[in-house]
Scaffold this motif. Structure first.
Motif, PDB file in Angstrom:
ATOM      1  N   LEU B 405      -1.022  -4.964  26.055  1.00  0.00           N
ATOM      2  CA  LEU B 405      -0.754  -3.711  25.344  1.00  0.00           C
ATOM      3  C   LEU B 405      -0.265  -2.631  26.301  1.00  0.00           C
ATOM      4  O   LEU B 405       0.634  -1.854  25.992  1.00  0.00           O
ATOM      5  CB  LEU B 405      -2.010  -3.232  24.618  1.00  0.00           C
ATOM      6  N   LYS B 406      -0.866  -2.605  27.503  1.00  0.00           N
ATOM      7  CA  LYS B 406      -0.464  -1.607  28.505  1.00  0.00           C
ATOM      8  C   LYS B 406       0.993  -1.831  28.898  1.00  0.00           C
ATOM      9  O   LYS B 406       1.761  -0.882  29.016  1.00  0.00           O
ATOM     10  CB  LYS B 406      -1.384  -1.729  29.719  1.00  0.00           C
ATOM     11  N   GLN B 416      -7.359   1.215  20.137  1.00  0.00           N
ATOM     12  CA  GLN B 416      -8.111   0.371  19.220  1.00  0.00           C
ATOM     13  C   GLN B 416      -8.883  -0.711  19.948  1.00  0.00           C
ATOM     14  O   GLN B 416     -10.003  -1.051  19.568  1.00  0.00           O
ATOM     15  CB  GLN B 416      -7.136  -0.301  18.256  1.00  0.00           C
ATOM     16  N   THR B 417      -8.280  -1.266  21.000  1.00  0.00           N
ATOM     17  CA  THR B 417      -8.943  -2.361  21.697  1.00  0.00           C
ATOM     18  C   THR B 417      -9.857  -1.841  22.800  1.00  0.00           C
ATOM     19  O   THR B 417     -10.327  -2.609  23.619  1.00  0.00           O
ATOM     20  CB  THR B 417      -7.918  -3.346  22.284  1.00  0.00           C
ATOM     21  N   GLY B 418     -10.108  -0.539  22.809  1.00  0.00           N
ATOM     22  CA  GLY B 418     -11.209  -0.005  23.606  1.00  0.00           C
ATOM     23  C   GLY B 418     -10.907   0.273  25.062  1.00  0.00           C
ATOM     24  O   GLY B 418     -11.808   0.230  25.890  1.00  0.00           O
ATOM     25  N   VAL B 419      -9.657   0.593  25.405  1.00  0.00           N
ATOM     26  CA  VAL B 419      -9.366   0.840  26.819  1.00  0.00           C
ATOM     27  C   VAL B 419     -10.231   1.984  27.355  1.00  0.00           C
ATOM     28  O   VAL B 419     -10.635   1.978  28.514  1.00  0.00           O
ATOM     29  CB  VAL B 419      -7.856   1.102  27.040  1.00  0.00           C
ATOM     30  N   GLN B 444      -4.959   3.672  34.631  1.00  0.00           N
ATOM     31  CA  GLN B 444      -3.723   4.374  34.253  1.00  0.00           C
ATOM     32  C   GLN B 444      -3.624   4.510  32.728  1.00  0.00           C
ATOM     33  O   GLN B 444      -3.315   5.592  32.215  1.00  0.00           O
ATOM     34  CB  GLN B 444      -2.546   3.549  34.776  1.00  0.00           C
ATOM     35  N   ALA B 445      -3.930   3.414  32.028  1.00  0.00           N
ATOM     36  CA  ALA B 445      -3.837   3.440  30.563  1.00  0.00           C
ATOM     37  C   ALA B 445      -4.820   4.447  29.969  1.00  0.00           C
ATOM     38  O   ALA B 445      -4.491   5.165  29.029  1.00  0.00           O
ATOM     39  CB  ALA B 445      -4.105   2.046  30.004  1.00  0.00           C
TER      40      ALA B 445
END
Lengths: 343, 516
Positions: B405-406, B416-419, B444-445
């Motif tokens: 995703l990043k 949504q995936t909790g970064v 970074q994300a």
């Protein structure tokens, strides 16, 4: 004052020393017993397949990497193409002409792997794509297995020169004995209204199971257990496949043992163990979440049993794997673990 | 070096039992580092602000004297900056930007006089037992005590958190090499327990739980006997698993209490406050010796050093002094010359530019690693989806999905995936066979997601403003329309079309003036 150069990377500054190429080398080593067992039982054709498939997989990999403008050397060194080639070769009968493994490798590496983006991005198991293409395109070549070289069987074995001749020209010697594999025999025998006890009394079986193939499967099992010990693969997918195949087989056999092979026969026939430990566990194309891996494994086992029981192909492992590869994104999505602190 | 924690009797599903290097043996006592010739005291605080100096170049200062931190105006309110104190006596020779572990920050340099004279304001407060919670908190705040586990969050602020059931005293330091908390617990268990009891009064917790790792047997025994002597039935000692990151605040809370800190929330949301053992010790020192936060224990270790030791060090001491006390660096023979200096452990450590940087309250460890010690083995390969990063993640994230995703800059997906729940522990990097810098990507994300959230918050506000404006304009139009209608009925009566057109034009012009 002592100065220190700024590191290129941020923390962490520690690593488990586990590498992709190390894992692939472990897989290659773990494939040695089953390669030897196949060669011992089915002759030098197995090794010829291995050499050509592995060689052409690596060659195609290098070629495509160059065409894609990527660094060839590190990607070849990761040994993944070598593993694909070896797995493809071990699925092939020992009496095929050389262009069969070459075509298989072409589809495995170019189509299944690099068209999807190369290592790590392929949706399908490359070796199984190559094998499935061959299975549907060259049923005659792929359906022919010589009998295993064991005492008590008709000597259908071929000499090295005969093998080499077939390999180079694709011409079968006129006296070559076509021999059904145990799974073929079960499929056609049951179709001809024979019963399992009658089939098992035949020369393709002995007290221990499908003659010869038991040793192939046990050799694959040994390699697989070593991979489990080395933690290259997790136990979840193999256990899932075994359960998905053996449990329905057990229920069916309990229901009607006359027409349903036992779980033991199912597990020890064809390339089952090779598939359980080496093909279903391919990390790239398999599920990654713990629960997802079990579901993925059970799916492969169950589909294999369904194809073997009702399908047109005597062994359905390759198709089962490819079908479950399709489901991986869905499985991973719906088996995601609840994140810490999320309710 | 095996994956997942099964080395001890306590099993958890996450983390790594990483032991790239044997922990250094605990000594009878930490070595007390002598007063250095010059102290460089950083004024940078955990939230990125800098405390304002209250001394000037040339001023004489005493040990424990308040040298920085004022009441300042923050968003129309008066707030205290975190006070900073001199860690020995001497003369202020410079107030300027210097290299520290956190980059170049404002520092006060004190040329010490070697007399270590104590400020007369530093007097013990044996009456802690009679003070109110608020009084204790204000004394802790005035002493500049911050979380010594590394986060440097102001302790007094953390203690003021509403209803608290449990005070968790964290001694489960878990990074390889780091041994300062273990040392402290063995050496000063009674003092830690005493400090924790003061903290308990300050936050009103019903129970105090001390946690150390299962392998810290001596520390556990010391804490246990200190608790037995304390005659306080609300104290207990528990053991954490021998994995990294067992000492992570959220991980420890989950393991000890079975509760999870809600995503984006604080431990206080589930009635828990977590304080480091070093912080408890600092509180003890404040009340029993009158000392503000001017020292801490630092582990100095690594394959590039002759010896590895724990030091009790004054804040502001240059690291090089500690290196010298360890016998200095090894030379190049045998490839042991250090080529990397880290603050903290190998998993989350920060590289230091040179060894002149001063000790700060955040500095629990300094590692001088030689050429093969603190390095990532190979260059990055593509992710092969092996999934090894999933079981080790203590936040139960899916690092390979996050990485994907990043790389696609999918911000909603990342959220949504909790970064934002990533605790940056580095376990996924540690096990990744493709040597992918996952944690750096996630840091970074997280930053990008945070900025995006701020932006959308602002956008949301301006959207609201626009909606309110649009509503006002619509309301005015409606009124005008009504007015018009009543007038047109009059006009209809008079039959003048010209007058109607004039009126319409006028309304249109008004609407334009309104900026619509």
């Amino acid at each position: 004052m002592t100065e220190f150069r700024k590191p290129k990377t941020a923390a962490p500054y520690a690593h488990s020393k586990r590498t992709v190429s190390g894992m692939m080398r472990d897989v290659l080593l773990a494939l040695v017993p089953v390669t030897l067992a196949l060669t011992w039982l089915f002759g030098s054709g197995v090794l010829l397949n291995v050499i050509v498939a592995a060689g052409s997989c690596v060659a195609f990999e290098a070629l495509v990497l160059r065409l894609r403008g990527q660094d060839v050397e590190p990607r070849i060194k990761d040994c993944s193409a070598l593993v694909t080639g070896l797995l493809l070769a071990l699925c092939l009968p020992p009496t095929v002409p050389f262009w069969i493994p070459v075509i298989g490798s072409l589809f495995a590496i170019v189509l299944a792997k690099h068209v999807y983006g190369g290592l790590g991005y392929n949706l399908f198991n490359p070796a199984m794509v190559g094998f499935a293409v061959l299975l549907v395109s060259f049923p005659a070549w792929l359906g022919y297995w010589p009998p295993p070289a064991l005492n008590g069987l008709d000597d259908g074995g071929l000499s090295f020169t005969e093998t080499l001749r077939i390999f180079a020209t694709g011409e079968m010697p006129v006296d070559a004995v076509s021999r059904a594999t145990p799974l073929d025999a079960i499929k056609s025998g049951l179709g001809n209204m024979l019963t399992m006890p009658e089939l098992k009394a035949g020369e393709l079986f002995d007290g221990f199971g499908p003659r010869g193939w038991v040793w192939v499967n046990l050799a694959a099992l040994c390699g697989g257990i070593w991979l489990l010990v080395r933690k290259v693969i997790s136990w979840r997918i193999p256990l899932g496949v075994v359960a998905g195949l053996a449990l329905p087989a057990l229920f069916a056999m309990t229901g009607d043992s006359a027409v349903n092979p036992s779980p033991w026969l199912q597990l020890m026939s064809g390339g089952t163990m090779l598939g359980v430990f080496f093909i279903a566990t391919d990390p790239v194309s398999s599920a990654a979440t713990p629960k997802g891996q079990i579901i993925y494994g059970i799916g492969i086992g169950l589909l294999t049993w369904i194809i073997r029981t009702w399908g047109a192909y005597p062994d359905g492992f390759a198709f089962a794997v490819l079908l479950m590869n399709l489901c991986v994104p869905l499985i991973d999505r719906y088996t995601a673990v609840r994140i810490y602190g999320h309710r | 070096m095996s994956i997942s924690g099964n080395s001890a009797d306590i099993k958890v599903r996450w983390g790594i039992s990483a032991a790239p290097r044997k922990q250094l043996a605990a000594l009878a006592d930490a070595v007390v580092a002598p007063v250095p010739a010059a102290l460089h005291i950083s004024l940078l605080q955990n939230n990125g602000s800098t405390s304002t100096p209250v001394v000037q170049t040339g001023d004489a200062v005493l040990k424990g004297q308040h040298i920085a931190g004022l009441k300042v105006e923050v968003k129309d309110e008066l707030a205290d900056e975190i006070p900073v104190h001199a860690s020995s006596s001497g003369t202020v020779t410079a107030i300027d930007e210097q290299d520290t572990a956190a980059g170049r920050t404002l520092c006060i340099t004190i040329a010490t006089d070697g007399l270590d004279r104590l400020h007369p304001g530093c007097v013990p407060m044996p009456e802690a037992g009679t003070l109110s919670a608020e009084q204790i908190r204000s004394k802790i705040a005035a002493a500049g005590i911050v979380g010594l586990g590394g986060a440097l969050f102001p302790t007094a602020t953390k203690l003021h958190a509403g209803a608290v059931q449990t005070l968790l005293i964290n001694g489960a330091e878990c990074e390889p090499y780091i041994n300062c908390d273990n040392q402290l617990m063995q050496q000063h268990a009674t003092e830690i327990v005493n400090g924790a009891e003061i903290l308990q009064r300050a936050c009103g917790a019903e129970a105090v739980i001390f946690a150390c790792k299962a392998e810290m047997k001596d520390a556990h025994a010391a804490l246990f006997s200190a608790i037995s002597d304390a005659d306080n039935p609300s104290l207990s000692v528990r053991r954490a698993p021998d994995v990294y990151p067992a000492g992570g605040e959220r991980q420890l809370i989950e393991h000890i209490t079975g509760q999870e800190v809600p995503s984006g929330g604080l431990p206080a949301d589930v009635g828990i406050i977590c304080q480091n053992v070093g912080t408890a010790y600092a509180v003890h020192q404040l009340f029993h010796e009158g000392l503000p936060l001017i020292s801490r224990i630092v582990t100095v270790s690594g394959g590039g050093l002759r010896e590895s030791l724990n030091f009790e060090v004054r804040i502001g001491t240059p690291v090089t002094e500690l290196i010298a006390l360890c016998g200095g660096y090894l030379d190049d023979r045998g490839g042991h010359a250090p080529d990397r200096l880290l603050m903290g452990g190998p998993m989350m450590g920060v590289p230091l530019p040179h060894d002149q940087v001063p000790v700060t309250p955040a500095m629990n460890c300094v590692i001088a690693g030689h050429a093969t010690e603190l390095h990532h083995a190979t260059e990055e390969l593509p992710c092969i989806r092996c999934g090894d990063c999933l079981p080790v993640c203590p936040a139960r994230l899916n690092p390979m999905q996050l990485l994907d995703l990043k790389r696609r800059s999918d911000l909603p997906g990342l959220e949504q995936t909790g970064v934002s729940d990533c605790i940056e522990c580095g376990c996924c990097d540690y096990v990744c066979p493709s040597s992918i810098a996952l944690t750096a990507n996630f840091i970074q994300a997280k930053q990008i997601v945070r900025e995006q959230q701020l932006l959308s918050m602002r956008a949301g506000r301006s959207e609201q403003r626009y909606a309110a404006h649009a509503a006002r304009v619509a309301e005015r139009e409606r009124e005008q329309q009504e007015q018009l209608q009543s007038q047109t009925s009059d006009l209809d009566a008079s039959g003048s079309k010209q007058a109607l057109d004039d009126l319409l034009r006028r309304i249109g012009k008004n609407a334009k003036d309104d900026g619509v």
